[in-house]
Scaffold this active site. Structure first.
Site, PDB file in Angstrom:
ATOM      1  N   ARG A   1       0.912  -1.287   0.002  1.00 46.08           N
ATOM      2  CA  ARG A   1       0.138   0.264   0.087  1.00 46.08           C
ATOM      3  C   ARG A   1       0.890   1.251   0.175  1.00 46.08           C
ATOM      4  O   ARG A   1       0.347   2.123  -0.749  1.00 46.08           O
ATOM      5  CB  ARG A   1      -0.972   0.141   1.042  1.00 46.08           C
ATOM      6  CG  ARG A   1      -2.104  -0.942   0.725  1.00 46.08           C
ATOM      7  CD  ARG A   1      -3.487  -0.689   1.583  1.00 46.08           C
ATOM      8  NE  ARG A   1      -4.077   0.694   1.254  1.00 46.08           N
ATOM      9  CZ  ARG A   1      -5.312   0.653   0.335  1.00 46.08           C
ATOM     10  NH1 ARG A   1      -5.718  -0.326  -0.022  1.00 46.08           N
ATOM     11  NH2 ARG A   1      -5.986   1.839   0.394  1.00 46.08           N
TER      12      ARG A   1
ATOM     13  N   THR B   1      -5.446   6.618  -2.422  1.00 46.88           N
ATOM     14  CA  THR B   1      -6.436   6.298  -3.428  1.00 46.88           C
ATOM     15  C   THR B   1      -6.561   7.376  -4.339  1.00 46.88           C
ATOM     16  O   THR B   1      -6.729   6.716  -5.436  1.00 46.88           O
ATOM     17  CB  THR B   1      -7.811   5.820  -2.645  1.00 46.88           C
ATOM     18  OG1 THR B   1      -7.528   4.882  -1.589  1.00 46.88           O
ATOM     19  CG2 THR B   1      -8.891   5.464  -3.290  1.00 46.88           C
TER      20      THR B   1
ATOM     21  N   ARG C   1       0.732   5.194  -7.882  1.00 44.10           N
ATOM     22  CA  ARG C   1      -0.811   5.992  -8.232  1.00 44.10           C
ATOM     23  C   ARG C   1      -0.365   7.354  -8.589  1.00 44.10           C
ATOM     24  O   ARG C   1      -0.754   7.778  -9.452  1.00 44.10           O
ATOM     25  CB  ARG C   1      -1.713   5.647  -7.126  1.00 44.10           C
ATOM     26  CG  ARG C   1      -2.244   4.415  -6.942  1.00 44.10           C
ATOM     27  CD  ARG C   1      -2.941   4.178  -5.577  1.00 44.10           C
ATOM     28  NE  ARG C   1      -3.881   3.039  -5.942  1.00 44.10           N
ATOM     29  CZ  ARG C   1      -4.795   2.603  -4.866  1.00 44.10           C
ATOM     30  NH1 ARG C   1      -4.833   3.189  -3.622  1.00 44.10           N
ATOM     31  NH2 ARG C   1      -5.712   1.740  -5.150  1.00 44.10           N
TER      32      ARG C   1
ATOM     33  N   ASN D   1      -6.499   4.520 -10.903  1.00 44.48           N
ATOM     34  CA  ASN D   1      -5.274   4.607 -10.058  1.00 44.48           C
ATOM     35  C   ASN D   1      -4.397   3.331 -10.311  1.00 44.48           C
ATOM     36  O   ASN D   1      -3.449   2.917  -9.314  1.00 44.48           O
ATOM     37  CB  ASN D   1      -5.666   4.873  -8.423  1.00 44.48           C
ATOM     38  CG  ASN D   1      -6.601   3.919  -7.928  1.00 44.48           C
ATOM     39  OD1 ASN D   1      -6.808   3.026  -8.543  1.00 44.48           O
ATOM     40  ND2 ASN D   1      -7.139   4.360  -6.840  1.00 44.48           N
TER      41      ASN D   1
ATOM     42  N   HIS E   1      -4.961  -1.990  -7.680  1.00 43.15           N
ATOM     43  CA  HIS E   1      -5.634  -2.345  -6.405  1.00 43.15           C
ATOM     44  C   HIS E   1      -4.715  -3.162  -5.530  1.00 43.15           C
ATOM     45  O   HIS E   1      -4.046  -4.023  -5.885  1.00 43.15           O
ATOM     46  CB  HIS E   1      -6.858  -3.303  -6.614  1.00 43.15           C
ATOM     47  CG  HIS E   1      -7.378  -3.796  -5.439  1.00 43.15           C
ATOM     48  ND1 HIS E   1      -8.334  -3.140  -4.690  1.00 43.15           N
ATOM     49  CD2 HIS E   1      -7.331  -5.014  -4.807  1.00 43.15           C
ATOM     50  CE1 HIS E   1      -8.790  -3.870  -3.636  1.00 43.15           C
ATOM     51  NE2 HIS E   1      -8.032  -5.062  -3.798  1.00 43.15           N
TER      52      HIS E   1
HETATM   53  P1  IDP Z   1      -8.570   1.586  -2.445  1.00 42.31           P
HETATM   54  O1  IDP Z   1      -8.268   1.147  -3.801  1.00 42.31           O
HETATM   55  O2  IDP Z   1      -7.277   2.675  -2.372  1.00 42.31           O
HETATM   56  O3  IDP Z   1      -8.331   0.730  -1.112  1.00 42.31           O
HETATM   57  P2  IDP Z   1     -11.316   1.969  -2.300  1.00 42.31           P
HETATM   58  O4  IDP Z   1     -11.964   3.084  -1.196  1.00 42.31           O
HETATM   59  O5  IDP Z   1     -11.417   0.596  -1.601  1.00 42.31           O
HETATM   60  O6  IDP Z   1      -9.784   2.664  -2.242  1.00 42.31           O
HETATM   61  O7  IDP Z   1     -11.784   2.239  -3.397  1.00 42.31           O
HETATM   62  C1  IDP Z   1     -11.847   1.314  -4.424  1.00 42.31           C
HETATM   63  C2  IDP Z   1     -11.516   2.212  -5.797  1.00 42.31           C
HETATM   64  O8  IDP Z   1     -12.487   2.873  -6.133  1.00 42.31           O
HETATM   65  C3  IDP Z   1     -10.371   2.973  -5.743  1.00 42.31           C
HETATM   66  O9  IDP Z   1      -9.200   2.410  -5.987  1.00 42.31           O
HETATM   67  C4  IDP Z   1     -10.600   4.042  -6.876  1.00 42.31           C
HETATM   68  O10 IDP Z   1     -10.290   3.422  -8.259  1.00 42.31           O
HETATM   69  C5  IDP Z   1     -12.186   4.221  -6.719  1.00 42.31           C
HETATM   70  N1  IDP Z   1     -12.699   5.293  -5.760  1.00 42.31           N
HETATM   71  C6  IDP Z   1     -12.707   5.293  -4.466  1.00 42.31           C
HETATM   72  N2  IDP Z   1     -12.983   6.435  -3.907  1.00 42.31           N
HETATM   73  C7  IDP Z   1     -13.352   7.298  -4.907  1.00 42.31           C
HETATM   74  C8  IDP Z   1     -13.835   8.541  -5.201  1.00 42.31           C
HETATM   75  O11 IDP Z   1     -13.964   9.224  -4.207  1.00 42.31           O
HETATM   76  N3  IDP Z   1     -14.268   9.235  -6.351  1.00 42.31           N
HETATM   77  C9  IDP Z   1     -13.954   8.301  -7.766  1.00 42.31           C
HETATM   78  N4  IDP Z   1     -13.408   6.968  -7.453  1.00 42.31           N
HETATM   79  C10 IDP Z   1     -13.093   6.529  -6.276  1.00 42.31           C
HETATM   80 MG    MG Z   2      -9.929  -0.787  -1.099  1.00 46.25          MG
END
Ligand code: IDP
Ligand code: MG
Length: 167
Positions: free
Chosen positions: A91, A97, A108, A122, A125
């Site tokens: 991470r 994110t 990212r 980004n 995952h």
């Molecule tokens: P993470 O991938 O950093 O764990 P998560 O909250 O699990 O973040 O969100 C999953 C995916 O959804 C993110 O990697 C991103 O592609 C998308 N995402 C998350 N939050 C947002 C947002 O506020 N706006 C647009 N896309 C988002």
């Molecule tokens: Mg996540």
């Protein structure tokens, strides 16, 4: 503590030919790759993967994103990395994110962007904790696709099981 973590190289990462760069960056961690494959992501798999975000306004868009509908690249590379402190190490390398808030040297921060539609593209995952990693690894991989025994398994006999084999 040894941990497993699910990494996905998302469709934008594949389209931008970033696989090599990302794997090189991840190799800095000295973690071991214990599973890897290319996946054509079904709607069910994408929705299950992101089920914790079901109520978010961007849910439908991230399902399309993960399935490759925004990139004309309907595939994802799925890997399991294993080793000491794997989740934090991966991470940290991935970055925040929101790619515009991610450290500029992170994966990212280097390669991500926000689309005009507002999706955080980004590139990768990374599971965010042990229980999420276990749930996700079990979702994306079967036990025999992983070269170490991560979680408990059981043997079942399946009758009338249809399986596709090489002709
Ligand atoms: P993470 O991938 O950093 O764990 P998560 O909250 O699990 O973040 O969100 C999953 C995916 O959804 C993110 O990697 C991103 O592609 C998308 N995402 C998350 N939050 C947002 C947002 O506020 N706006 C647009 N896309 C988002
Ligand atoms: Mg996540």
């Amino acid at each position: 503590m040894d941990q497993a973590v699910l990494i996905l190289i998302k469709p934008d990462g594949l389209k931008k030919s970033l696989t090599g760069n990302i794997l090189t960056r991840l190799s800095e961690t000295k973690l071991e790759i214990v599973a890897a494959k290319m996946v054509r992501v079904s709607k069910e798999l994408a929705e299950d993967h992101y089920r914790h975000l079901k109520d978010k306004p961007f849910f439908d868009e991230i399902i399309k994103y993960l399935r490759g509908e925004l990139h004309d690249r309907k595939k994802v590379m799925a890997l399991v990395y294993w080793g000491n402190d794997a989740i934090k190490k991966c991470r940290d390398l991935a970055g925040s994110t929101n790619p515009e808030e991610a450290e500029s040297t992170s994966i990212r921060g280097s390669y991500g962007r926000i689309t005009t539609g507002g999706v955080y593209e980004n590139v990768i995952h990374v599971s965010s904790n042990d229980s999420e990693a276990e749930r996700e690894i079990k979702l994306w991989f079967s036990p025999d696709e992983i070269i170490v025994d991560l979680y408990a398994t059981k043997n079942i006999v399946q009758k009338e099981f249809k399986n596709r084999v090489w002709a």
